[in-house]
Write an enzyme that holds these catalytic residues in place. Sequence first.
Site, PDB file in Angstrom:
ATOM      1  CG  HIS A 355       7.878  -4.168  -3.933  1.00 54.63           C
ATOM      2  ND1 HIS A 355       7.616  -5.292  -4.381  1.00 54.63           N
ATOM      3  CD2 HIS A 355       8.529  -4.373  -2.558  1.00 54.63           C
ATOM      4  CE1 HIS A 355       7.979  -6.191  -3.603  1.00 54.63           C
ATOM      5  NE2 HIS A 355       8.553  -5.710  -2.377  1.00 54.63           N
ATOM      6  CD  GLU A 356       9.890  -2.326   0.110  1.00 55.85           C
ATOM      7  OE1 GLU A 356       9.667  -2.271   1.491  1.00 55.85           O
ATOM      8  OE2 GLU A 356      10.402  -3.158  -0.681  1.00 55.85           O
ATOM      9  CG  HIS A 359       5.890  -5.085   1.474  1.00 57.44           C
ATOM     10  ND1 HIS A 359       5.468  -6.250   1.301  1.00 57.44           N
ATOM     11  CD2 HIS A 359       7.091  -4.837   0.880  1.00 57.44           C
ATOM     12  CE1 HIS A 359       6.330  -6.944   0.929  1.00 57.44           C
ATOM     13  NE2 HIS A 359       7.391  -6.044   0.572  1.00 57.44           N
ATOM     14  CD  GLU A 435       8.943  -9.223  -0.948  1.00 59.54           C
ATOM     15  OE1 GLU A 435       9.404  -8.281  -1.781  1.00 59.54           O
ATOM     16  OE2 GLU A 435       8.867  -8.740   0.444  1.00 59.54           O
TER      17      GLU A 435
END
Length: 496
Positions: A355-356, A359, A435
């Site tokens: 997930h990070e 980003h 997100e």
Amino acid sequence: MEAEAAIFVSVVAFSWLVFAWEALLYRRQRRVHLSTLTVPPELVGSSLTQETLLKARSYQLDKGAFGSVSNLYSQIESTLILLLGGIPYLWSFTGDLVRRLGYSADYEVSRSCLFLLLASLFSAATSLPWSLYGNFVVEERHGFNKQTLGFFLKDQLKKLVVMQMIVLPISSLLLHIIQRGGPLFFLYAWAFTLLVTLLLITVYADYIAPLFDRFTPLPDGPLRREIESMAASIAFPLTKIYVVEGSKRSSHSNAYFYGFYKNKRIVLFDTLLAKGVEPQGEGEELQGEEPKGKGEEPKGEEPQGKGEESLGKEPQGEVPQGKGEEPQGKGEEPKEKKDAKLGCSNEEVLAVLGHELGHWKLGHTTKNLVISQVNSLLCFSLFAALIGRPELFAAFGFHDEQPTLIGLIIIFQFVFSPYNELLSVVLTVLSRRFEFAADAFAASLGRATALRSALVKLSSDNLGLPVADWLYSAWRYSHPPLLERLRALGDARKDD
């Protein structure tokens, strides 16, 4: 005089309007929390048990009620400061003080630095009781606080000193630029703040954060090798992986990455990791004191809004500036049981890191940095247009002088307050979109199921409730509520 009075009344009235709106939102949120007595159907059979849900409900009710009381105090305090002329009084006091020290009160930069120092000391003193209650009553009651009183006070003092060592020189240089920059001073001021932002991003994690936390390299093993392999698969320029001893101050869990260009580092809180994958001890360390207890505040210790991303966070804004509520008192479990955390398995840690990395891959950190700098340039441009308006100063009690620092405070904090509120809402909406996009990226790496499991565990370990009032969530949560994220990931499970 009428214009001055209108400006002053508008500023005070708007601050109370925002406070009333926030209070209304919290009442809606509290009703949802009070009515949440069972695990939502989507989470039945997950790591969120009925027992944990009731603990989370109690924690959120405590935290929310305390936040409401502390926010009311802050609102009354700030209103009284304006009504009683606290800002011009402090400015006058600094003038008398610098004269007693043998300097000319006309030397505005030194006087401004003294003003900032005294204002910071006042703020620290008035907020200390709330911080003590928040940490040693609310957080302690629910098993999160790990600090001793001595450690907490020492840490608060250190943070105050470090902050002044950063803020005062930067403020001094900024004031010089504004005063001597000529008609284009707003461009020079913006360029200076941009350079400062980039410098702080560069040095924060290596030189500032280690003053408070101890960072240890993640030992070689399956988790480290898998992280390096995943980073390499998307060309993420990973150079180091650290574990920070967050457990020495709090049992809340988190993680983040930082660094520019080809020098990226990942930091995992030890509380994020399941038992058995914590660092075993020796080797290189970024030496720092054992960690302290915004959020912080709610005040999160990892840098926010500086080109870095934290991972696995629960929605922000659970409390109007986060403090807590009155004791629950009875029937508490032994501390050992209350503090038991699930932690994340290697696969779940990798999913959250996916997930990070999303980003980064999707350019979210760069977009946030660009947005912040465009906003900064706009604000300095408007400041240049307004700084010469004497009625703005007179509205706040400055009839005979127009100090540059006071102009910055009046314009950026008071005059821009409606714009700042609107911008905050827009950025919240944008953050939620980011997100969801980062979750989808992790799913595209084949980690949707593990991410779902990790999000539920993180919510459980941090005693977050999976439900929220839709309006409160839309206004306050920079990260979508758990159930919204799980529903969005539902269609991605086929990619695992």
